[in-house]
Design a protein around this motif. Structure first.
Motif, PDB file in Angstrom:
ATOM      1  N   GLN A  35       0.592  -0.892  -0.509  1.00  0.00           N
ATOM      2  CA  GLN A  35       0.107  -0.081   0.025  1.00  0.00           C
ATOM      3  C   GLN A  35       0.526   0.978  -0.014  1.00  0.00           C
ATOM      4  OE1 GLN A  35      -2.774   0.475   2.940  1.00  0.00           O
ATOM      5  NE2 GLN A  35      -3.712   1.406   3.192  1.00  0.00           N
ATOM      6  N   ALA A  36       0.998   1.867  -0.732  1.00  0.00           N
ATOM      7  CA  ALA A  36       1.046   3.763  -0.521  1.00  0.00           C
ATOM      8  C   ALA A  36       1.230   4.512   0.445  1.00  0.00           C
ATOM      9  CB  ALA A  36       0.857   4.144  -2.097  1.00  0.00           C
ATOM     10  N   ALA A  37       1.585   4.731   0.677  1.00  0.00           N
ATOM     11  CA  ALA A  37       1.702   5.784   1.505  1.00  0.00           C
ATOM     12  C   ALA A  37       0.569   7.363   1.584  1.00  0.00           C
ATOM     13  CB  ALA A  37       3.002   6.783   2.035  1.00  0.00           C
ATOM     14  N   LEU A  38      -0.416   7.230   2.482  1.00  0.00           N
ATOM     15  CA  LEU A  38      -1.621   8.122   2.598  1.00  0.00           C
ATOM     16  C   LEU A  38      -0.715   9.442   2.368  1.00  0.00           C
ATOM     17  CD1 LEU A  38      -4.212   6.378   4.537  1.00  0.00           C
ATOM     18  CD2 LEU A  38      -3.406   6.165   1.637  1.00  0.00           C
ATOM     19  N   ALA A  39      -1.037  10.419   2.117  1.00  0.00           N
ATOM     20  CA  ALA A  39      -0.729  11.537   2.178  1.00  0.00           C
ATOM     21  C   ALA A  39      -1.849  12.643   3.193  1.00  0.00           C
ATOM     22  CB  ALA A  39      -0.879  12.529   0.737  1.00  0.00           C
ATOM     23  N   ARG A  40      -1.038  13.643   4.031  1.00  0.00           N
ATOM     24  CA  ARG A  40      -1.861  13.980   4.353  1.00  0.00           C
ATOM     25  C   ARG A  40      -2.425  15.776   3.875  1.00  0.00           C
ATOM     26  NH1 ARG A  40       0.235  16.125  10.800  1.00  0.00           N
ATOM     27  NH2 ARG A  40      -1.471  16.809  10.997  1.00  0.00           N
ATOM     28  N   GLY A  41      -3.660  15.549   4.387  1.00  0.00           N
ATOM     29  CA  GLY A  41      -4.342  16.635   4.167  1.00  0.00           C
ATOM     30  C   GLY A  41      -4.000  18.057   4.389  1.00  0.00           C
ATOM     31  N   ALA A  42      -4.095  18.891   3.180  1.00  0.00           N
ATOM     32  CA  ALA A  42      -3.507  19.926   3.848  1.00  0.00           C
ATOM     33  C   ALA A  42      -4.976  21.046   4.067  1.00  0.00           C
ATOM     34  CB  ALA A  42      -3.125  20.589   2.581  1.00  0.00           C
ATOM     35  N   GLY A  43      -4.633  22.031   4.990  1.00  0.00           N
ATOM     36  CA  GLY A  43      -5.307  22.701   6.267  1.00  0.00           C
ATOM     37  C   GLY A  43      -5.043  22.408   7.474  1.00  0.00           C
ATOM     38  N   LYS A  44      -6.390  23.154   7.949  1.00  0.00           N
ATOM     39  CA  LYS A  44      -6.268  22.902   9.821  1.00  0.00           C
ATOM     40  C   LYS A  44      -7.230  21.471  10.603  1.00  0.00           C
ATOM     41  CE  LYS A  44      -5.969  27.586  10.946  1.00  0.00           C
ATOM     42  NZ  LYS A  44      -6.864  28.661  11.559  1.00  0.00           N
ATOM     43  N   ALA A  45      -7.461  20.598  10.953  1.00  0.00           N
ATOM     44  CA  ALA A  45      -8.093  19.827  11.635  1.00  0.00           C
ATOM     45  C   ALA A  45      -9.657  20.520  11.854  1.00  0.00           C
ATOM     46  CB  ALA A  45      -7.677  18.924  12.676  1.00  0.00           C
ATOM     47  N   PRO A  46     -10.497  19.217  11.874  1.00  0.00           N
ATOM     48  CA  PRO A  46     -11.778  19.682  11.378  1.00  0.00           C
ATOM     49  C   PRO A  46     -12.183  19.779  12.724  1.00  0.00           C
ATOM     50  CG  PRO A  46     -11.956  17.700  11.163  1.00  0.00           C
ATOM     51  CD  PRO A  46     -10.241  17.675  10.963  1.00  0.00           C
ATOM     52  N   LYS A  47     -13.237  20.677  13.504  1.00  0.00           N
ATOM     53  CA  LYS A  47     -13.511  21.498  14.239  1.00  0.00           C
ATOM     54  C   LYS A  47     -14.567  20.100  15.581  1.00  0.00           C
ATOM     55  CE  LYS A  47     -13.270  26.176  13.761  1.00  0.00           C
ATOM     56  NZ  LYS A  47     -13.965  27.416  14.133  1.00  0.00           N
ATOM     57  N   PRO A  48     -14.114  20.066  16.686  1.00  0.00           N
ATOM     58  CA  PRO A  48     -15.013  18.986  17.276  1.00  0.00           C
ATOM     59  C   PRO A  48     -16.615  18.865  17.898  1.00  0.00           C
ATOM     60  CG  PRO A  48     -13.893  20.630  19.049  1.00  0.00           C
ATOM     61  CD  PRO A  48     -13.324  20.612  17.218  1.00  0.00           C
ATOM     62  N   LEU A  49     -17.144  18.414  17.084  1.00  0.00           N
ATOM     63  CA  LEU A  49     -18.549  18.433  17.567  1.00  0.00           C
ATOM     64  C   LEU A  49     -19.223  18.760  18.713  1.00  0.00           C
ATOM     65  CD1 LEU A  49     -19.699  14.624  16.139  1.00  0.00           C
ATOM     66  CD2 LEU A  49     -19.375  16.747  14.731  1.00  0.00           C
ATOM     67  N   PRO A  50     -19.049  20.106  18.327  1.00  0.00           N
ATOM     68  CA  PRO A  50     -20.580  20.610  19.385  1.00  0.00           C
ATOM     69  C   PRO A  50     -21.526  19.709  20.003  1.00  0.00           C
ATOM     70  CG  PRO A  50     -21.843  20.387  17.619  1.00  0.00           C
ATOM     71  CD  PRO A  50     -19.962  20.392  16.718  1.00  0.00           C
ATOM     72  N   ALA A  51     -22.271  19.670  21.478  1.00  0.00           N
ATOM     73  CA  ALA A  51     -23.288  19.728  22.222  1.00  0.00           C
ATOM     74  C   ALA A  51     -24.403  18.313  22.001  1.00  0.00           C
ATOM     75  CB  ALA A  51     -22.981  20.256  23.039  1.00  0.00           C
ATOM     76  N   ASP A  52     -25.104  19.555  20.544  1.00  0.00           N
ATOM     77  CA  ASP A  52     -25.957  19.183  20.328  1.00  0.00           C
ATOM     78  C   ASP A  52     -26.085  17.796  19.272  1.00  0.00           C
ATOM     79  OD1 ASP A  52     -24.575  21.023  18.815  1.00  0.00           O
ATOM     80  OD2 ASP A  52     -26.752  22.492  17.937  1.00  0.00           O
ATOM     81  N   GLN A  53     -24.541  17.957  18.470  1.00  0.00           N
ATOM     82  CA  GLN A  53     -24.210  17.217  17.316  1.00  0.00           C
ATOM     83  C   GLN A  53     -23.650  15.644  18.202  1.00  0.00           C
ATOM     84  OE1 GLN A  53     -22.607  19.049  13.958  1.00  0.00           O
ATOM     85  NE2 GLN A  53     -24.204  20.677  13.840  1.00  0.00           N
ATOM     86  N   ASP A  54     -23.113  15.697  19.010  1.00  0.00           N
ATOM     87  CA  ASP A  54     -22.886  14.554  19.743  1.00  0.00           C
ATOM     88  C   ASP A  54     -23.027  13.686  20.057  1.00  0.00           C
ATOM     89  OD1 ASP A  54     -21.083  12.442  20.698  1.00  0.00           O
ATOM     90  OD2 ASP A  54     -19.440  14.099  21.531  1.00  0.00           O
ATOM     91  N   ARG A  55     -23.929  12.286  20.186  1.00  0.00           N
ATOM     92  CA  ARG A  55     -24.427  12.081  20.527  1.00  0.00           C
ATOM     93  C   ARG A  55     -24.700  11.259  22.380  1.00  0.00           C
ATOM     94  NH1 ARG A  55     -26.098   8.190  15.183  1.00  0.00           N
ATOM     95  NH2 ARG A  55     -26.634   9.176  13.322  1.00  0.00           N
ATOM     96  N   GLN A  56     -23.374  10.981  21.937  1.00  0.00           N
ATOM     97  CA  GLN A  56     -22.809  10.316  23.792  1.00  0.00           C
ATOM     98  C   GLN A  56     -23.136  11.583  24.413  1.00  0.00           C
ATOM     99  OE1 GLN A  56     -18.716   8.948  23.514  1.00  0.00           O
ATOM    100  NE2 GLN A  56     -19.057   8.216  26.101  1.00  0.00           N
TER     101      GLN A  56
END
Length: 326
Positions: A134-155
């Motif tokens: 398997q070829a090495a996966l290239a890291r995506g450019a840009g910032k990491a996604p923000k964590p889910l807000p409480a109203d969207q996090d089911r747990q």
């Protein structure tokens, strides 16, 4: 001078032998000396007429020892089965010592071979491994996604107050009388009391890792009543929410006349009875419909009892709106 005749000889003493008769003591001989004769008679006497002195019994010169059985000069070595135990022990092969020597030699050979292999392998240069397929996966450019807000996090939502996830009483409906003392919660004993066999239900809930249950209900113009339950499980060892939903659907399907799916739930279903429940013909709400679904560690139960047959669309819409809040 005249010569005196010779005395008879005494018998010789017998030689002691083992097989001879007992010794007899000799008896002294009597004196038989003849009277003296004149010179003329001596001259006229014929020498042949002289008496011959008696002789004793013949005695052998040396005793002859008794003869026994013939004995061979040299012993003949035994042959075959006549061998002595010492000779048989000496000729027996020592198997225990041979097996021990063979085992020791095998162990030493194994140890020596292992050591030799380790030394040879240690002296070699490391072998390069082939590249991964398997070829090495290239890291995506840009910032990491923000964590889910409480109203969207089911747990996060299900860890708060479970009563906030229940549907609100619609306008014009009356709060159920039996909710006044419960404050919207059902403990283990109260929930087990809703089963046909409370004792068996209590044991099953313990095995299923029951955590808590929230409940709400209302009545609409004397036409029907609604009760909604949210049962949450710990799910540390078993997927109890899925098992509870499947169990509820199994028992509901036995008496239901109509059923259908709950959109957006995957495996949620509703069940409607066309006939009044047995023994409830004179009750204010003899007809019944129910819905069973799940979301994560929460099982959803909806019970609708009415004075007449419950519309399947009504209970399906009610279940769909409740699942959206989870």
């Amino acid at each position: 001078m005249e010569e005196e005749p010779a005395r008879p000889a005494a018998p010789a003493a017998p030689t002691p032998l083992e097989n001879r008769a007992p010794r007899v003591e000799p008896v002294a001989a009597e004196d038989h000396t003849p009277p003296e004769k004149s010179a003329a008679e001596e001259e006229d006497r014929d020498p042949s007429d002289e008496p011959v002195p008696p002789t004793g019994p013949a005695v052998p010169d040396e005793p002859v020892p008794p003869t026994g059985p013939a004995v061979p000069d040299e012993p003949v070595p035994p042959t075959g089965d006549a061998a002595t135990p010492a000779e048989r022990a000496g000729s027996r092969r020592r198997r225990g010592r041979t097996a021990l020597l063979v085992t020791a030699a095998a162990v030493l050979g194994l140890v020596a071979g292992t050591c030799t292999g380790v030394l040879v392998q240690a002296g070699r240069e490391p072998t390069k491994l082939p590249p991964l397929s398997q070829a090495a996966l290239a890291r995506g450019a840009g910032k990491a996604p923000k964590p889910l807000p409480a109203d969207q996090d089911r747990q996060v939502r299900t860890e708060g107050d479970l009563r906030d996830l229940l549907l609100k009483k619609p306008r014009g409906a009356e709060k159920a009388d039996w909710l006044e003392d419960s404050e919207g919660w059902m403990d283990l004993t109260s929930y087990a009391g809703t089963f046909g066999d409370p004792q068996s239900g209590f044991e099953n809930l313990l095995r299923s890792e029951f955590r808590r249950a929230a409940v709400t209900g209302w009545e609409v113009d004397g036409a029907y009543s609604v009760e909604i339950r949210l049962i949450q499980y710990r799910q540390e060892e078993v997927l109890a929410a899925a098992e509870a939903s499947e169990g509820g659907q199994y028992y509901a399907d036995e008496d239901a006349d109509d059923d259908g799916e709950i959109p957006g739930t995957g495996d949620g279903r509703v069940f409607v009875d066309d006939q009044p429940l047995p023994g409830l013909d004179d009750a204010p709400y003899p007809y019944q419909a129910q819905a069973h679904a799940r979301r994560g560690d929460i099982a959803v139960e909806i019970w609708v009892n009415g004075a007449k047959r419950i519309d399947k669309k009504m209970i399906t819409s009610l279940a769909e709106r409740q699942m959206e809040r989870l």
